[in-house]
Motif scaffolding. Structure first.
Motif, PDB file in Angstrom:
ATOM      1  N   MET A   1     -53.647  19.202  10.775  1.00  0.00           N
ATOM      2  CA  MET A   1     -52.272  18.865  10.891  1.00  0.00           C
ATOM      3  C   MET A   1     -52.147  17.480  11.523  1.00  0.00           C
ATOM      4  O   MET A   1     -53.128  16.829  11.810  1.00  0.00           O
ATOM      5  N   ALA A   2     -50.919  17.024  11.722  1.00  0.00           N
ATOM      6  CA  ALA A   2     -50.682  15.655  12.188  1.00  0.00           C
ATOM      7  C   ALA A   2     -51.326  15.445  13.561  1.00  0.00           C
ATOM      8  O   ALA A   2     -51.132  16.222  14.479  1.00  0.00           O
ATOM      9  N   THR A   3     -52.100  14.371  13.667  1.00  0.00           N
ATOM     10  CA  THR A   3     -52.761  14.078  14.940  1.00  0.00           C
ATOM     11  C   THR A   3     -52.027  13.007  15.727  1.00  0.00           C
ATOM     12  O   THR A   3     -52.188  12.913  16.928  1.00  0.00           O
ATOM     13  N   THR A   4     -51.243  12.175  15.057  1.00  0.00           N
ATOM     14  CA  THR A   4     -50.454  11.166  15.747  1.00  0.00           C
ATOM     15  C   THR A   4     -48.979  11.362  15.393  1.00  0.00           C
ATOM     16  O   THR A   4     -48.650  11.901  14.347  1.00  0.00           O
ATOM     17  N   THR A   5     -48.112  10.891  16.263  1.00  0.00           N
ATOM     18  CA  THR A   5     -46.684  11.009  16.020  1.00  0.00           C
ATOM     19  C   THR A   5     -46.235   9.824  15.179  1.00  0.00           C
ATOM     20  O   THR A   5     -46.406   8.675  15.587  1.00  0.00           O
ATOM     21  N   PRO A   6     -45.660  10.083  14.004  1.00  0.00           N
ATOM     22  CA  PRO A   6     -45.210   8.975  13.159  1.00  0.00           C
ATOM     23  C   PRO A   6     -43.970   8.297  13.744  1.00  0.00           C
ATOM     24  O   PRO A   6     -43.227   8.900  14.521  1.00  0.00           O
ATOM     25  N   SER A   7     -43.747   7.046  13.349  1.00  0.00           N
ATOM     26  CA  SER A   7     -42.558   6.324  13.828  1.00  0.00           C
ATOM     27  C   SER A   7     -41.337   6.618  12.965  1.00  0.00           C
ATOM     28  O   SER A   7     -40.204   6.410  13.385  1.00  0.00           O
ATOM     29  N   SER A   8     -41.560   7.078  11.724  1.00  0.00           N
ATOM     30  CA  SER A   8     -40.445   7.485  10.872  1.00  0.00           C
ATOM     31  C   SER A   8     -40.924   8.610   9.957  1.00  0.00           C
ATOM     32  O   SER A   8     -42.103   8.949   9.941  1.00  0.00           O
ATOM     33  N   ALA A  61     -29.498  26.933  -7.279  1.00  0.00           N
ATOM     34  CA  ALA A  61     -29.428  25.880  -6.260  1.00  0.00           C
ATOM     35  C   ALA A  61     -29.903  26.431  -4.911  1.00  0.00           C
ATOM     36  O   ALA A  61     -30.636  25.755  -4.180  1.00  0.00           O
ATOM     37  N   GLY A  62     -29.509  27.660  -4.593  1.00  0.00           N
ATOM     38  CA  GLY A  62     -29.962  28.278  -3.344  1.00  0.00           C
ATOM     39  C   GLY A  62     -31.459  28.510  -3.326  1.00  0.00           C
ATOM     40  O   GLY A  62     -32.127  28.283  -2.311  1.00  0.00           O
ATOM     41  N   ILE A  63     -32.005  28.958  -4.443  1.00  0.00           N
ATOM     42  CA  ILE A  63     -33.462  29.157  -4.526  1.00  0.00           C
ATOM     43  C   ILE A  63     -34.176  27.813  -4.382  1.00  0.00           C
ATOM     44  O   ILE A  63     -35.203  27.722  -3.691  1.00  0.00           O
ATOM     45  N   ALA A  64     -33.618  26.776  -4.980  1.00  0.00           N
ATOM     46  CA  ALA A  64     -34.208  25.437  -4.848  1.00  0.00           C
ATOM     47  C   ALA A  64     -34.195  24.990  -3.387  1.00  0.00           C
ATOM     48  O   ALA A  64     -35.163  24.390  -2.907  1.00  0.00           O
ATOM     49  N   VAL A  65     -33.121  25.294  -2.665  1.00  0.00           N
ATOM     50  CA  VAL A  65     -33.063  24.968  -1.229  1.00  0.00           C
ATOM     51  C   VAL A  65     -34.208  25.660  -0.504  1.00  0.00           C
ATOM     52  O   VAL A  65     -34.903  25.042   0.314  1.00  0.00           O
ATOM     53  N   LEU A  66     -34.423  26.923  -0.796  1.00  0.00           N
ATOM     54  CA  LEU A  66     -35.495  27.675  -0.143  1.00  0.00           C
ATOM     55  C   LEU A  66     -36.860  27.046  -0.422  1.00  0.00           C
ATOM     56  O   LEU A  66     -37.678  26.877   0.493  1.00  0.00           O
ATOM     57  N   VAL A  67     -37.114  26.660  -1.651  1.00  0.00           N
ATOM     58  CA  VAL A  67     -38.384  26.015  -2.018  1.00  0.00           C
ATOM     59  C   VAL A  67     -38.517  24.667  -1.312  1.00  0.00           C
ATOM     60  O   VAL A  67     -39.573  24.341  -0.754  1.00  0.00           O
ATOM     61  N   LEU A  68     -37.441  23.869  -1.321  1.00  0.00           N
ATOM     62  CA  LEU A  68     -37.488  22.556  -0.662  1.00  0.00           C
ATOM     63  C   LEU A  68     -37.721  22.694   0.842  1.00  0.00           C
ATOM     64  O   LEU A  68     -38.470  21.911   1.431  1.00  0.00           O
ATOM     65  N   VAL A  69     -37.094  23.685   1.454  1.00  0.00           N
ATOM     66  CA  VAL A  69     -37.284  23.898   2.901  1.00  0.00           C
ATOM     67  C   VAL A  69     -38.727  24.297   3.188  1.00  0.00           C
ATOM     68  O   VAL A  69     -39.326  23.824   4.166  1.00  0.00           O
ATOM     69  N   ALA A  70     -39.314  25.133   2.349  1.00  0.00           N
ATOM     70  CA  ALA A  70     -40.726  25.495   2.538  1.00  0.00           C
ATOM     71  C   ALA A  70     -41.608  24.250   2.449  1.00  0.00           C
ATOM     72  O   ALA A  70     -42.510  24.064   3.274  1.00  0.00           O
ATOM     73  N   LEU A  71     -41.331  23.394   1.471  1.00  0.00           N
ATOM     74  CA  LEU A  71     -42.095  22.140   1.353  1.00  0.00           C
ATOM     75  C   LEU A  71     -41.861  21.237   2.559  1.00  0.00           C
ATOM     76  O   LEU A  71     -42.799  20.606   3.058  1.00  0.00           O
ATOM     77  N   ARG A  72     -40.629  21.172   3.026  1.00  0.00           N
ATOM     78  CA  ARG A  72     -40.321  20.351   4.206  1.00  0.00           C
ATOM     79  C   ARG A  72     -41.075  20.837   5.436  1.00  0.00           C
ATOM     80  O   ARG A  72     -41.622  20.032   6.204  1.00  0.00           O
ATOM     81  N   LEU A  73     -41.121  22.146   5.623  1.00  0.00           N
ATOM     82  CA  LEU A  73     -41.843  22.688   6.776  1.00  0.00           C
ATOM     83  C   LEU A  73     -43.340  22.410   6.664  1.00  0.00           C
ATOM     84  O   LEU A  73     -43.993  22.089   7.668  1.00  0.00           O
ATOM     85  N   LEU A  74     -43.865  22.503   5.460  1.00  0.00           N
ATOM     86  CA  LEU A  74     -45.270  22.176   5.243  1.00  0.00           C
ATOM     87  C   LEU A  74     -45.536  20.701   5.564  1.00  0.00           C
ATOM     88  O   LEU A  74     -46.516  20.371   6.250  1.00  0.00           O
ATOM     89  N   VAL A  78     -48.074  18.721   8.216  1.00  0.00           N
ATOM     90  CA  VAL A  78     -49.068  17.764   7.757  1.00  0.00           C
ATOM     91  C   VAL A  78     -48.809  16.363   8.314  1.00  0.00           C
ATOM     92  O   VAL A  78     -49.714  15.726   8.845  1.00  0.00           O
ATOM     93  N   HIS A  79     -47.573  15.884   8.192  1.00  0.00           N
ATOM     94  CA  HIS A  79     -47.242  14.512   8.586  1.00  0.00           C
ATOM     95  C   HIS A  79     -46.721  14.399  10.018  1.00  0.00           C
ATOM     96  O   HIS A  79     -46.748  13.308  10.584  1.00  0.00           O
ATOM     97  N   GLY A  80     -46.179  15.478  10.548  1.00  0.00           N
ATOM     98  CA  GLY A  80     -45.524  15.401  11.842  1.00  0.00           C
ATOM     99  C   GLY A  80     -44.129  14.828  11.687  1.00  0.00           C
ATOM    100  O   GLY A  80     -43.675  14.526  10.586  1.00  0.00           O
ATOM    101  N   VAL A  81     -43.441  14.674  12.813  1.00  0.00           N
ATOM    102  CA  VAL A  81     -42.101  14.095  12.821  1.00  0.00           C
ATOM    103  C   VAL A  81     -41.991  13.116  13.983  1.00  0.00           C
ATOM    104  O   VAL A  81     -42.685  13.263  14.990  1.00  0.00           O
TER     105      VAL A  81
END
Length: 166
Positions: A1-8, A61-74, A78-81
């Protein structure tokens, strides 16, 4: 997972954020197809092909939101915030973290309860989805937008920039 904190936020994180926002606003602002289907089912036990098609658009559209949120959490894993800017008071940083967690929870709970109502016929899930969770989602989205605007215009931080152009 992310080892450094990204700037953006990374480009994929930004794209997923705005796609999610667009779909959420679409479903919040235009639930008419699902409402018409629901009324027809309750009144007559059946729905027209147009009502089903309109309800399906809302559901997809709701199912797409669920898929996008799963990808966002992943991607968060991986990238951190980026960290909250130091200009933001500690109490508001805590409030932002709570609002962010609540927003993610709602972005999962809304599609799940909607699917439970639409595809499985759980009326209680539909009531929770359309009445309680929808109202809470509006409040949390408004707080999210106001928080971003406060960062931009009051604290003059780069919070809005790092979710738009990076």
């Amino acid at each position: 997972m992310a080892t450094t904190t990204p700037s953006s936020f990374s480009l994929p994180q930004r794209v997923l954020h705005w796609l999610t926002a667009a779909l959420v606003f679409f479903n919040l602002l235009f639930p008419d197809g699902m409402n018409a289907w629901n009324r027809s089912i309750k009144q007559t036990g059946a729905a027209t092909a147009d009502q089903v098609a309109s309800a399906n658009i809302h559901a997809y559209a709701g199912i797409a939101v669920l898929v996008l949120v799963a990808l966002r959490l992943l991607l968060r894993l991986v990238h951190g915030v980026p960290e909250a800017p130091p200009q933001e008071p500690a109490l508001l940083r805590l409030a932002a973290k709570i609002a962010e967690g609540t927003l993610y929870l709602l972005l999962v709970a809304m599609p799940v309860t909607g699917m439970a109502a639409y595809y499985l016929g759980y009326e209680g899930a539909g009531d929770l989805h359309a009445d309680v969770l929808k109202a809470i989602l509006w409040v949390v989205v408004a707080a999210h937008v106001l928080g971003a605007l406060a960062h931009q215009f009051y604290w003059k931080t780069n919070v809005l920039r790092r979710m738009t152009v990076g």
